[in-house]
Design a protein around this motif. Structure first.
Motif, PDB file in Angstrom:
ATOM      1  N   ILE A 249     -36.032  -9.040   7.300  1.00 15.85           N
ATOM      2  CA  ILE A 249     -36.507  -9.332   8.646  1.00 15.85           C
ATOM      3  C   ILE A 249     -35.409  -9.054   9.671  1.00 15.85           C
ATOM      4  CG2 ILE A 249     -37.163 -11.270  10.139  1.00 15.85           C
ATOM      5  CD1 ILE A 249     -38.853 -12.286   7.879  1.00 15.85           C
ATOM      6  N   ARG A 250     -35.806  -8.465  10.796  1.00 14.46           N
ATOM      7  CA  ARG A 250     -34.865  -8.122  11.865  1.00 14.46           C
ATOM      8  C   ARG A 250     -34.881  -9.185  12.946  1.00 14.46           C
ATOM      9  NH1 ARG A 250     -31.962  -4.688   9.224  1.00 14.46           N
ATOM     10  NH2 ARG A 250     -33.339  -3.447   7.921  1.00 14.46           N
ATOM     11  N   GLU A 251     -33.840  -9.174  13.770  1.00 10.65           N
ATOM     12  CA  GLU A 251     -33.783 -10.079  14.903  1.00 10.65           C
ATOM     13  C   GLU A 251     -34.373  -9.387  16.124  1.00 10.65           C
ATOM     14  OE1 GLU A 251     -33.174 -13.019  13.218  1.00 10.65           O
ATOM     15  OE2 GLU A 251     -32.175 -13.555  15.083  1.00 10.65           O
ATOM     16  N   VAL A 252     -35.432  -9.964  16.696  1.00  6.44           N
ATOM     17  CA  VAL A 252     -36.043  -9.385  17.894  1.00  6.44           C
ATOM     18  C   VAL A 252     -36.310 -10.475  18.929  1.00  6.44           C
ATOM     19  CG1 VAL A 252     -37.121  -7.459  16.656  1.00  6.44           C
ATOM     20  CG2 VAL A 252     -38.419  -9.552  17.019  1.00  6.44           C
ATOM     21  N   VAL A 253     -36.262 -10.072  20.192  1.00  7.05           N
ATOM     22  CA  VAL A 253     -36.420 -11.004  21.304  1.00  7.05           C
ATOM     23  C   VAL A 253     -37.401 -10.408  22.305  1.00  7.05           C
ATOM     24  CG1 VAL A 253     -35.203 -12.004  23.286  1.00  7.05           C
ATOM     25  CG2 VAL A 253     -34.100 -11.990  21.035  1.00  7.05           C
ATOM     26  N   LEU A 254     -38.355 -11.229  22.750  1.00  7.23           N
ATOM     27  CA  LEU A 254     -39.283 -10.798  23.794  1.00  7.23           C
ATOM     28  C   LEU A 254     -38.587 -10.987  25.137  1.00  7.23           C
ATOM     29  CD1 LEU A 254     -42.231  -9.969  24.539  1.00  7.23           C
ATOM     30  CD2 LEU A 254     -42.786 -12.403  24.568  1.00  7.23           C
TER      31      LEU A 254
ATOM     32  N   LYS B 290     -16.231 -13.186  17.893  1.00 11.57           N
ATOM     33  CA  LYS B 290     -17.199 -13.187  18.992  1.00 11.57           C
ATOM     34  C   LYS B 290     -18.026 -14.465  19.045  1.00 11.57           C
ATOM     35  CE  LYS B 290     -18.008  -9.111  17.392  1.00 11.57           C
ATOM     36  NZ  LYS B 290     -17.397  -7.809  17.115  1.00 11.57           N
TER      37      LYS B 290
ATOM     38  N   PHE C  88     -18.875  -7.818   7.456  1.00 10.24           N
ATOM     39  CA  PHE C  88     -19.541  -8.041   8.732  1.00 10.24           C
ATOM     40  C   PHE C  88     -19.116  -9.378   9.344  1.00 10.24           C
ATOM     41  CE2 PHE C  88     -22.777 -10.229  11.141  1.00 10.24           C
ATOM     42  CZ  PHE C  88     -22.885  -9.372  12.224  1.00 10.24           C
TER      43      PHE C  88
ATOM     44  N   TRP D 246     -19.638  -5.214  14.125  1.00 11.10           N
ATOM     45  CA  TRP D 246     -20.080  -5.155  15.515  1.00 11.10           C
ATOM     46  C   TRP D 246     -21.547  -5.589  15.632  1.00 11.10           C
ATOM     47  CZ3 TRP D 246     -18.014  -0.753  19.145  1.00 11.10           C
ATOM     48  CH2 TRP D 246     -16.629  -0.857  19.239  1.00 11.10           C
ATOM     49  N   VAL D 247     -21.856  -6.139  16.797  1.00 11.32           N
ATOM     50  CA  VAL D 247     -23.217  -6.595  17.086  1.00 11.32           C
ATOM     51  C   VAL D 247     -23.705  -5.864  18.330  1.00 11.32           C
ATOM     52  CG1 VAL D 247     -24.601  -8.587  17.749  1.00 11.32           C
ATOM     53  CG2 VAL D 247     -22.811  -8.839  16.059  1.00 11.32           C
TER      54      VAL D 247
ATOM     55  N   LEU E  41     -43.090  -5.828  18.913  1.00  6.34           N
ATOM     56  CA  LEU E  41     -42.032  -6.613  18.261  1.00  6.34           C
ATOM     57  C   LEU E  41     -42.472  -7.123  16.893  1.00  6.34           C
ATOM     58  CD1 LEU E  41     -40.439  -8.694  21.169  1.00  6.34           C
ATOM     59  CD2 LEU E  41     -39.510  -6.690  20.007  1.00  6.34           C
TER      60      LEU E  41
ATOM     61  N   ARG F 190     -32.495 -16.469  14.505  1.00  2.84           N
ATOM     62  CA  ARG F 190     -31.440 -16.974  13.642  1.00  2.84           C
ATOM     63  C   ARG F 190     -30.261 -17.344  14.528  1.00  2.84           C
ATOM     64  NH1 ARG F 190     -31.512 -12.628   8.793  1.00  2.84           N
ATOM     65  NH2 ARG F 190     -33.010 -11.569  10.112  1.00  2.84           N
TER      66      ARG F 190
ATOM     67  N   THR G  97     -28.394 -14.696  16.567  1.00  2.70           N
ATOM     68  CA  THR G  97     -28.960 -14.325  17.865  1.00  2.70           C
ATOM     69  C   THR G  97     -28.792 -15.461  18.865  1.00  2.70           C
ATOM     70  OG1 THR G  97     -30.580 -12.937  16.761  1.00  2.70           O
ATOM     71  CG2 THR G  97     -31.070 -13.561  19.028  1.00  2.70           C
TER      72      THR G  97
ATOM     73  N   ILE H 207     -29.783  -6.113  17.554  1.00  5.09           N
ATOM     74  CA  ILE H 207     -30.852  -7.034  17.927  1.00  5.09           C
ATOM     75  C   ILE H 207     -31.793  -6.316  18.884  1.00  5.09           C
ATOM     76  CG2 ILE H 207     -31.341  -9.210  19.150  1.00  5.09           C
ATOM     77  CD1 ILE H 207     -28.621 -10.193  18.053  1.00  5.09           C
TER      78      ILE H 207
ATOM     79  N   ARG I 278     -40.034  -6.483  13.873  1.00  6.61           N
ATOM     80  CA  ARG I 278     -39.514  -7.617  13.130  1.00  6.61           C
ATOM     81  C   ARG I 278     -39.358  -7.306  11.649  1.00  6.61           C
ATOM     82  NH1 ARG I 278     -42.395 -13.270  12.034  1.00  6.61           N
ATOM     83  NH2 ARG I 278     -40.475 -14.265  11.419  1.00  6.61           N
TER      84      ARG I 278
ATOM     85  N   MET J 207     -38.151 -15.177  14.319  1.00 10.58           N
ATOM     86  CA  MET J 207     -36.921 -15.566  13.675  1.00 10.58           C
ATOM     87  C   MET J 207     -35.763 -15.553  14.627  1.00 10.58           C
ATOM     88  SD  MET J 207     -37.070 -11.982  13.431  1.00 10.58           S
ATOM     89  CE  MET J 207     -38.011 -12.443  14.693  1.00 10.58           C
TER      90      MET J 207
ATOM     91  N   TRP K 187     -25.092  -5.391  13.152  1.00  7.73           N
ATOM     92  CA  TRP K 187     -26.379  -6.011  13.462  1.00  7.73           C
ATOM     93  C   TRP K 187     -26.851  -5.581  14.823  1.00  7.73           C
ATOM     94  CZ3 TRP K 187     -30.319  -8.830  11.512  1.00  7.73           C
ATOM     95  CH2 TRP K 187     -30.172  -9.228  10.177  1.00  7.73           C
TER      96      TRP K 187
ATOM     97  N   ILE L  62     -40.549 -15.259  17.231  1.00 12.13           N
ATOM     98  CA  ILE L  62     -40.054 -14.427  18.334  1.00 12.13           C
ATOM     99  C   ILE L  62     -39.801 -15.298  19.574  1.00 12.13           C
ATOM    100  CG2 ILE L  62     -40.559 -12.475  19.858  1.00 12.13           C
ATOM    101  CD1 ILE L  62     -42.240 -11.276  17.631  1.00 12.13           C
ATOM    102  N   PRO L  63     -38.545 -15.359  20.044  1.00  7.27           N
ATOM    103  CA  PRO L  63     -38.252 -16.137  21.251  1.00  7.27           C
ATOM    104  C   PRO L  63     -38.713 -15.379  22.493  1.00  7.27           C
ATOM    105  CG  PRO L  63     -36.251 -15.081  20.474  1.00  7.27           C
ATOM    106  CD  PRO L  63     -37.332 -14.723  19.488  1.00  7.27           C
ATOM    107  N   ASN L  64     -39.290 -16.123  23.431  1.00  3.28           N
ATOM    108  CA  ASN L  64     -39.779 -15.494  24.665  1.00  3.28           C
ATOM    109  C   ASN L  64     -38.801 -15.783  25.794  1.00  3.28           C
ATOM    110  OD1 ASN L  64     -41.045 -14.659  26.942  1.00  3.28           O
ATOM    111  ND2 ASN L  64     -43.005 -15.662  26.521  1.00  3.28           N
ATOM    112  N   MET L  65     -38.034 -14.764  26.177  1.00  2.00           N
ATOM    113  CA  MET L  65     -37.020 -14.923  27.228  1.00  2.00           C
ATOM    114  C   MET L  65     -37.502 -14.372  28.567  1.00  2.00           C
ATOM    115  SD  MET L  65     -34.689 -16.493  25.522  1.00  2.00           S
ATOM    116  CE  MET L  65     -33.334 -16.552  26.729  1.00  2.00           C
ATOM    117  N   LEU L  66     -38.783 -14.034  28.663  1.00  2.00           N
ATOM    118  CA  LEU L  66     -39.311 -13.498  29.915  1.00  2.00           C
ATOM    119  C   LEU L  66     -39.350 -14.584  30.975  1.00  2.00           C
ATOM    120  CD1 LEU L  66     -42.344 -11.394  28.595  1.00  2.00           C
ATOM    121  CD2 LEU L  66     -40.234 -10.492  29.592  1.00  2.00           C
TER     122      LEU L  66
END
Lengths: 123, 262
Positions: free
Chosen positions: B102-107, A49, A42, B55-56, B90, A3, A6, B81, B94, A1, B79, A112-116
């Motif tokens: 659902i949470r925001e997660v990044v690899l 930002k 929120f 705040w984020v 992850l 969103r 992010t 991340i 998630r 996700m 939030w 899940i985005p892959n930023m590696l």
């Protein structure tokens, strides 16, 4: 996700890519809409930002045109509801994000985005 | 009997060693590991409670994401991340807690810079930096945190494993070896059901070592250390050490960034 909350924070970080490296452009995005709890306080705090143009353009790419081209000075309920939907309820489940500068692809899989980076791409 | 930790020597390139002795291990033990990590440590909970609405933040090395839903009494006010190198962890992060949103997660890598500079209001890095095998990489990790939060008001909390162990801890340390440089060790993880043993790499921090890293990272970025001087007549950027200490076998440090403009 990924969103848009992010996505609006992400930037390309491949070696040498230090300007015009944001916002990443979605391609082949598979989107799912999921309702999320509204939190106006929120959103008010997060507003300053946001990179507004990036958010409006990216929302359009994903088929949502509810946001005004300029960030309004006064916010009303309708605006906040639209902003909430764009930031929190549009989930990109599959696809890629592409750097506008160096065209590096960042895949999204199972939300899940892959930023590696590969070793040779690390600055 | 609790498993012993053993001292290790690293004779491979750092990234290759971490891939094998940290990232691959977490990917393999993810479900079991996740089921044992649910209780937040008190100071981390307090820190997240003190974050203002709107705040984020970034949780750098989020693991199974147990901090992403805090503070529990103000859901959605802030939030966080999650970023981690383990895709399998992850997947847990998630949807931390089955009925949670659902949470925001990044690899990604904690040494990467895949964010707009200074975009986060706060960052936490809990039990993560101790998995990096060289002092330079550990310092770079602190530097990334300082770069990723707002230079005006960014707040940071870092936790690492300490050589000074809680008397109640199940861990037993190798004798001797007490110095100021910390200790490189392998910590066994016994996978329930299979009795398979996975060894994870840790750098156990010596007293003062974490704050030392912060001072070095701040100096590299040209930041002043301490609070902004009253009635200052010049513009400047700095970072204040709000608190540092020891909690349950870990050292922690809390930082606050500031900028003066005249």
């Amino acid at each position: 996700m990924v969103r848009l909350i992010t996505h609006n924070l992400l930037a390309c970080h491949a070696k040498g890519c230090t300007s015009n490296n944001f916002p990443l452009r979605f391609e082949n995005a598979r989107v799912e809409l999921r309702e999320a709890e509204f939190n106006g306080d929120f959103l008010q705090g997060f507003l300053p930002k946001i990179e507004w143009n990036a958010l409006v353009d990216t929302a359009k790419q994903l088929g949502d045109t509810s946001l005004p081209p300029e960030q309004p000075e006064m916010t009303d309920d309708e605006f906040l509801k639209n902003l909430h939907h764009v930031l929190m309820e549009i989930h990109v489940e599959e696809g890629v994000m592409i750097c506008p500068n160096c065209s590096r692809n960042y895949p999204i899989s199972n939300g899940i985005p892959n930023m590696l980076l590969a070793d040779y791409e690390i600055a | 009997m609790a498993p012993e930790v053993t001292r290790v020597t690293i004779n491979e390139p750092a990234q290759a060693y971490e891939d094998k002795h940290v990232h691959e291990v977490y990917d393999q033990i993810a479900p079991h590991f996740s089921s044992t990590r649910y209780k937040p440590w008190p100071i981390i909970g307090q820190f997240l409670c003190s974050i203002p609405t709107g705040w984020v933040g970034l949780d750098s090395g989020t693991g199974n994401g147990k901090y992403l839903s805090l503070p529990a009494d103000r859901p959605g006010d802030i939030w966080t991340i999650g970023l981690d190198r383990s895709r399998n962890l992850l997947q847990h992060a998630r949807c931390a807690g089955s009925d949670q949103p659902i949470r925001e997660v990044v690899l990604g890598d904690i040494l990467g810079s895949n964010w707009r500079a200074g975009v986060f209001d706060y960052a936490i890095s809990i039990a993560t930096i101790h998995h990096l095998v060289t002092p330079e990489r550990r310092r770079a990790a602190v530097q990334r945190l300082l770069e990723t939060v707002s230079p005006n008001h960014g707040r940071i909390l870092i936790y690492v494993w300490a050589m000074e162990q809680d008397p109640l801890s199940k861990r037993r340390l190798p004798e001797s070896d007490v110095g100021s440089a910390g200790l490189d060790v392998a910590v066994p993880w016994v996978l329930t059901g299979t009795e398979q043993v996975f060894n994870r790499y840790y750098h156990m921090f010596a007293k003062g070592e974490l704050v030392g890293l912060v001072l070095e990272a701040a100096a590299t970025l040209g930041l002043e250390i301490g609070s902004p001087s009253e009635g200052t007549t010049k513009s400047g950027r700095g970072v204040e050490i709000v608190q540092d200490g020891w909690e349950r076998s870990n050292y922690y440090v809390e930082l606050r960034c500031w900028r003066t403009q005249v």
